[in-house]
Motif scaffolding. Structure first.
Motif, mmCIF file in Angstrom:
data_model
loop_
_atom_site.group_PDB
_atom_site.id
_atom_site.type_symbol
_atom_site.label_atom_id
_atom_site.label_comp_id
_atom_site.label_asym_id
_atom_site.label_seq_id
_atom_site.Cartn_x
_atom_site.Cartn_y
_atom_site.Cartn_z
ATOM 1 N N PRO A 182 0.827 -1.202 0.000
ATOM 2 C CA PRO A 182 0.000 0.000 0.000
ATOM 3 C C PRO A 182 0.866 1.257 0.000
ATOM 4 N N PRO A 183 0.283 2.438 -0.159
ATOM 5 C CA PRO A 183 1.079 3.673 -0.117
ATOM 6 C C PRO A 183 1.886 3.821 1.168
ATOM 7 N N VAL A 184 1.265 3.528 2.304
ATOM 8 C CA VAL A 184 1.961 3.560 3.592
ATOM 9 C C VAL A 184 1.499 2.351 4.400
ATOM 10 N N GLY A 185 2.456 1.549 4.838
ATOM 11 C CA GLY A 185 2.135 0.407 5.675
ATOM 12 C C GLY A 185 2.681 0.588 7.073
ATOM 13 N N HIS A 186 1.979 0.039 8.056
ATOM 14 C CA HIS A 186 2.386 0.148 9.453
ATOM 15 C C HIS A 186 2.536 -1.262 10.010
ATOM 16 N N VAL A 187 3.758 -1.632 10.368
ATOM 17 C CA VAL A 187 4.033 -2.948 10.941
ATOM 18 C C VAL A 187 4.260 -2.774 12.435
ATOM 19 N N ARG A 188 3.449 -3.443 13.245
ATOM 20 C CA ARG A 188 3.509 -3.290 14.702
ATOM 21 C C ARG A 188 4.406 -4.361 15.316
ATOM 22 N N ALA A 189 5.364 -3.918 16.101
ATOM 23 C CA ALA A 189 6.304 -4.848 16.723
ATOM 24 C C ALA A 189 5.629 -5.736 17.751
ATOM 25 N N SER A 190 4.509 -5.291 18.314
ATOM 26 C CA SER A 190 3.837 -6.072 19.349
ATOM 27 C C SER A 190 3.394 -7.432 18.836
ATOM 28 N N ALA A 191 3.212 -7.563 17.540
ATOM 29 C CA ALA A 191 2.791 -8.835 16.954
ATOM 30 C C ALA A 191 3.889 -9.469 16.114
ATOM 31 N N ALA A 192 5.137 -9.022 16.276
ATOM 32 C CA ALA A 192 6.231 -9.535 15.446
ATOM 33 C C ALA A 192 7.518 -9.567 16.260
ATOM 34 N N THR A 193 7.750 -10.658 16.976
ATOM 35 C CA THR A 193 8.928 -10.743 17.832
ATOM 36 C C THR A 193 10.221 -10.738 17.011
ATOM 37 N N GLY A 194 10.193 -11.310 15.831
ATOM 38 C CA GLY A 194 11.390 -11.318 14.994
ATOM 39 C C GLY A 194 11.812 -9.928 14.586
ATOM 40 N N LEU A 195 10.841 -9.061 14.361
ATOM 41 C CA LEU A 195 11.132 -7.681 13.986
ATOM 42 C C LEU A 195 11.846 -6.955 15.113
ATOM 43 N N ARG A 196 11.388 -7.149 16.331
ATOM 44 C CA ARG A 196 12.026 -6.498 17.480
ATOM 45 C C ARG A 196 13.480 -6.946 17.626
ATOM 46 N N ARG A 197 13.715 -8.236 17.452
ATOM 47 C CA ARG A 197 15.081 -8.756 17.571
ATOM 48 C C ARG A 197 15.986 -8.177 16.485
ATOM 49 N N SER A 198 15.462 -8.087 15.267
ATOM 50 C CA SER A 198 16.265 -7.542 14.165
ATOM 51 C C SER A 198 16.626 -6.086 14.422
ATOM 52 N N LEU A 199 15.684 -5.312 14.928
ATOM 53 C CA LEU A 199 15.960 -3.914 15.236
ATOM 54 C C LEU A 199 17.006 -3.785 16.341
ATOM 55 N N ASP A 200 16.905 -4.623 17.363
ATOM 56 C CA ASP A 200 17.872 -4.554 18.460
ATOM 57 C C ASP A 200 19.277 -4.883 17.972
ATOM 58 N N ARG A 201 19.399 -5.915 17.137
ATOM 59 C CA ARG A 201 20.720 -6.281 16.618
ATOM 60 C C ARG A 201 21.287 -5.162 15.741
ATOM 61 N N LEU A 202 20.413 -4.596 14.914
ATOM 62 C CA LEU A 202 20.856 -3.498 14.057
ATOM 63 C C LEU A 202 21.342 -2.320 14.888
ATOM 64 N N PHE A 203 20.595 -1.970 15.927
ATOM 65 C CA PHE A 203 20.965 -0.822 16.743
ATOM 66 C C PHE A 203 22.268 -1.077 17.495
#
Length: 360
Positions: A182-203
């Motif tokens: 879509p034009p703008v998508g919103h992915v919520r970390a509360s329902a995606a544990t893998g996303l949170r881990r990827s962000l932490d490793r990146l940071f």
């Protein structure tokens, strides 16, 4: 599904690239034009409101959330808390890491000059200059590169952290992925544990200043893109397109055989049988989810394979035509030019010339 998705990623050369970010305390706003066709904005810590063309109302980004901007022309983010003035975060070219090493030393000087922000000079096109959060309004030292990533709501004394990136695509990838989102998508970390881990490793890589960090940031950027797409597929009803059809359990067996034997002269009845569906039900469901009929999808899949073969290998055009199920080199060349806009040989020459110029 994941194997087929990985195959498509390789064919269209999807690459997630982290390009910028900032860490800042107090109230802030970042607004700028968006130049890349597909961008990711990740809220590593804190909260912010994001606006862009194509949105009826702002998106509220929580800790770990990611926004996907698809062919947008501008974005505006606003976050932070406290009684101090709202600070403009201006985008600056270049980004490798958050430099937090001089935070404590520069805290008091930063407080006197700009209300508490020290600037490390490295930042992005994605939401503003990198700010190491040098001091709070009371002159205290900032985030030390190893602070907890609990991601709570922004408050006085706590910094907000935003990273941004772009998704690099070849022309085939743009046609596929941009159409699937879509034009703008919103992915919520509360329902995606893998996303949170990827962000932490990146940071951790962005703030750690460790050997090989530039390479690691590129790899984690790629993994972050995959996690974003996985989470988005799980959280949202996708528009018709290849991403949606790849996630459909009923059609997956038919897609599997098409991908495995693209040169076979598949008939609609055979594909429907593979999916254990009637011919009519299969054709209707496939068109509803993919946006095109099954055999049109198959032809486009063949063209993606042809692009990769011409780009990466030395297969003769005639042999490639036969491998992909075309009766003659002429028939293949006509189909390729209709899909890609140029002949197979011209395409091979152009993409290799472009790759050579980039590597010099």
């Amino acid at each position: 599904m994941d194997d087929q998705l990985s195959e498509v990623f390789e064919l269209v050369q999807v690459r997630g690239q982290m390009t910028g970010g900032f860490e800042v305390r107090g109230r802030w706003v970042a607004a700028h034009a968006v130049e890349d066709p597909l961008k990711l904005i990740a809220m590593v810590r804190g909260r912010a409101r994001l606006e862009s063309d194509g949105l009826d109302e702002p998106i509220e980004l929580g800790p770990g959330d990611v926004a996907i901007l698809n062919n947008r022309s501008w974005l505006r983010m606003e976050g932070g808390a406290g009684d101090g003035p709202v600070r403009d975060i201006m985008p600056v070219e270049g980004f490798t890491r958050f430099d937090t090493s001089s935070s404590a030393a520069s805290a008091s000087a930063s407080s006197a000059s700009d209300g508490g922000a020290s600037h490390d000079g490295g930042a992005s096109h994605d939401g503003g200059a990198s700010h190491d959060g040098g001091a709070s309004h009371d002159g205290g030292a900032s985030h030390d590169g190893g602070a907890s990533h609990d991601g709570g709501a922004s408050h006085d004394g706590a910094s907000d952290v935003v990273v941004g990136g772009r998704v690099d695509l070849n022309p085939a990838g743009q046609a596929l992925l941009l159409q699937a989102l879509p034009p703008v998508g919103h992915v919520r970390a509360s329902a995606a544990t893998g996303l949170r881990r990827s962000l932490d490793r990146l940071f951790e890589e962005v703030t750690g200043n460790r050997i090989g960090s530039a390479f690691a940031i590129r790899q984690y950027g790629q993994l972050l893109l995959l996690e974003v797409l996985r989470a988005y597929v799980d959280q949202t009803e996708l528009p018709p397109g290849w991403l949606r059809v790849l996630t459909d359990d009923r059609l997956r067996p038919a897609l599997k055989v098409m991908h495995a034997e693209p040169g076979r002269p598949w008939r609609l009845e055979e594909l429907a049988r593979a999916a254990a569906m009637s011919r009519t039900s299969f054709a209707e469901r496939f068109r509803d989810l993919a946006g095109v009929p099954p055999l049109t999808y198959l032809n486009r899949w063949r063209m993606l394979l042809a692009r990769r073969a011409l780009r990466d290998g030395d297969t003769r055009v005639g042999a490639l035509a036969a491998e992909l199920g075309y009766g003659s080199e002429s028939a293949f060349s006509t189909a390729f030019k209709r899909e890609v806009g140029e002949s197979p040989l011209r395409y091979r020459y152009r993409v290799r010339e472009a790759d050579a110029s980039v590597s010099v």
